[in-house]
Design a protein around this motif. Structure first.
Motif, mmCIF file in Angstrom:
data_model
loop_
_atom_site.group_PDB
_atom_site.id
_atom_site.type_symbol
_atom_site.label_atom_id
_atom_site.label_comp_id
_atom_site.label_asym_id
_atom_site.label_seq_id
_atom_site.Cartn_x
_atom_site.Cartn_y
_atom_site.Cartn_z
ATOM 1 N N TYR A 1 0.925 -1.230 -0.215
ATOM 2 C CA TYR A 1 0.009 0.196 0.019
ATOM 3 C C TYR A 1 0.923 1.347 0.054
ATOM 4 O O TYR A 1 1.980 1.129 0.371
ATOM 5 N N THR B 1 -6.150 -0.393 -13.112
ATOM 6 C CA THR B 1 -5.037 -0.008 -12.567
ATOM 7 C C THR B 1 -4.017 -1.110 -12.711
ATOM 8 O O THR B 1 -4.046 -2.030 -12.057
ATOM 9 N N LEU C 1 -1.416 -2.292 -11.256
ATOM 10 C CA LEU C 1 -0.678 -2.319 -10.241
ATOM 11 C C LEU C 1 0.547 -3.629 -10.704
ATOM 12 O O LEU C 1 0.159 -4.478 -11.413
ATOM 13 N N GLU D 1 -7.116 -4.905 -6.413
ATOM 14 C CA GLU D 1 -6.982 -3.584 -6.698
ATOM 15 C C GLU D 1 -8.142 -2.731 -5.867
ATOM 16 O O GLU D 1 -9.136 -3.491 -5.489
ATOM 17 N N ASP E 1 -6.701 3.128 -5.427
ATOM 18 C CA ASP E 1 -5.264 2.966 -6.445
ATOM 19 C C ASP E 1 -5.383 3.731 -7.541
ATOM 20 O O ASP E 1 -4.446 4.005 -8.113
ATOM 21 N N ARG F 1 -3.954 6.780 -6.111
ATOM 22 C CA ARG F 1 -2.582 6.851 -5.791
ATOM 23 C C ARG F 1 -1.626 6.341 -6.859
ATOM 24 O O ARG F 1 -0.338 6.606 -6.374
ATOM 25 N N TYR F 2 -2.046 5.573 -7.830
ATOM 26 C CA TYR F 2 -1.088 4.967 -8.662
ATOM 27 C C TYR F 2 -0.632 5.893 -9.880
ATOM 28 O O TYR F 2 -0.734 5.665 -11.024
ATOM 29 N N TYR G 1 5.083 1.368 -4.318
ATOM 30 C CA TYR G 1 4.450 2.092 -3.438
ATOM 31 C C TYR G 1 5.459 2.401 -2.053
ATOM 32 O O TYR G 1 4.926 2.802 -1.179
#
Length: 349
Positions: free
Chosen positions: A18, A154, A156, A164, A168, A171-172, A342
């Motif tokens: 996270y 997203t 990730l 997910e 995200d 924040r991504y 992250y």
């Protein structure tokens, strides 16, 4: 330098699942190259290390929701499709990765929504996992792109094992993301909040933007011991006249230029004059930076903590010195800094 020089033990629990609760309150390790002093701060403290006239170069690429989930015709087998690169807008051709790849052959059709409005046909095999898809969609190009965004997830990194979550999507993505085209975030920039950027601007720090659309090739494992034989995938770059003017004025005035992330460093080192000034550029780069390397533009850089044997770690080693990199990373593991996308940040001065 050999591949084995970049191996170290990284406990799995240090891989950040996270982001930090607040962008600019991630931890920040500050490494002074000349004295080898190491400080432990918060990211928002970065303002203390820069003065009026200094310049941060940031990558304003925007992450595309590149992960699609669908199923194969007839068998209904579940398929993950990762969009890598649009090859032809008119024909809606895309380079993609598919998983599981063994089930996906030329001629297969894939379906991505219950109404089957978005489908795709496999028209070529490119690598063991790579395919070329022709998307079939009854609508305009903009409607097609909107549908991809609606259905996409997203992208990730695979090391993040959790599902997910809604946060995200925000924040991504950096707060200054503008130009869509990346399939991975320029993660050093994730630590900047709008508030921190405003404080830096009030102090007189400049922000110069460029675009490098990050591809998955950045994270490809190095599979050769001799680093000179490793080939990077190409990534699209755009550096404007305005950005060059800001950066070159900073250098002429003897102020500092700070590269925010390895993607920025790759971009600027791909377009340098013989006098060490930054040139405008529009094109592609497959530049691979590893020790020894003489940097031309940036005096300092911000970067996240990288995984063993990665090309990102090799660039950091080239910039800060291999022995100092090993010392800093040993301390990062001992102090339980968070690693990867992250994770926490390092400022190398």
């Amino acid at each position: 330098m050999k591949l084995s020089n970049f191996n170290f033990d990284l406990p799995k629990e240090l891989l950040a699942e996270y982001p930090s609760e607040n962008r600019d309150e991630a931890r920040l390790m500050v490494v002074h190259r000349k004295t080898e002093k190491i400080e432990h701060r918060l990211f928002k403290d970065i303002i203390e290390y820069f003065d009026e006239g200094d310049t941060f170069i940031v990558n304003n690429t925007k992450v595309f929701p590149a992960r699609l989930y669908g199923h194969k015709e007839k068998t209904n087998a579940k398929i993950e499709v990762f969009l890598l690169r649009e090859l032809n807008a008119d024909q809606r051709l895309w380079d993609v990765l598919v998983d599981p790849a063994r089930k996906i052959r030329i001629g297969n059709k894939l379906f991505f929504d219950k109404a089957e409005k978005l489908t795709a046909e496999v028209i070529d095999n490119t690598t063991s996992r790579g395919r070329t898809l022709r998307f079939l969609f009854d609508g305009s190009y903009q409607e097609f792109r909107d549908k991809l965004i609606e259905l996409g997830h997203t992208p990730l990194p695979k090391y993040i094992t959790r599902a997910e979550e809604p946060e995200d999507q925000e924040r991504y993505q950096t707060v200054y993301a503008k130009h869509e085209g990346a399939v991975a975030a320029p993660t050093a920039g994730l630590h900047f909040s709008k508030h921190l950027m405003k404080r830096l601007e009030i102090k007189g720090v400049n922000f110069a933007e460029l675009t490098l659309h990050v591809g998955l090739g950045t994270f490809n494992p190095v599979e050769v011991e001799d680093l000179s034989k490793h080939k990077m995938d190409s990534e699209e770059v755009y550096i404007s006249d305005e950005t060059c003017q800001i950066v070159n004025t900073t250098k002429t005035n003897k102020n500092r230029v700070c590269a925010i992330g390895t993607t920025v460093m790759r971009a600027i080192e791909s377009s340098v004059s013989s006098q060490g000034m930054l040139n405008p550029y529009r094109g592609w780069t497959n530049k691979f930076i590893y020790p020894p390397y003489d940097f031309s533009v940036a005096d300092c850089m911000v970067t996240n903590f990288h995984t063993p044997k990665s090309t990102l770690l090799m660039m950091v080693s080239a910039f800060m010195g291999h022995d100092l990199m090993k010392k800093a990373y040993k301390e990062a593991v001992e102090q339980k800094y968070k690693f990867f996308s992250y994770g926490d940040a390092m400022l190398i001065l």
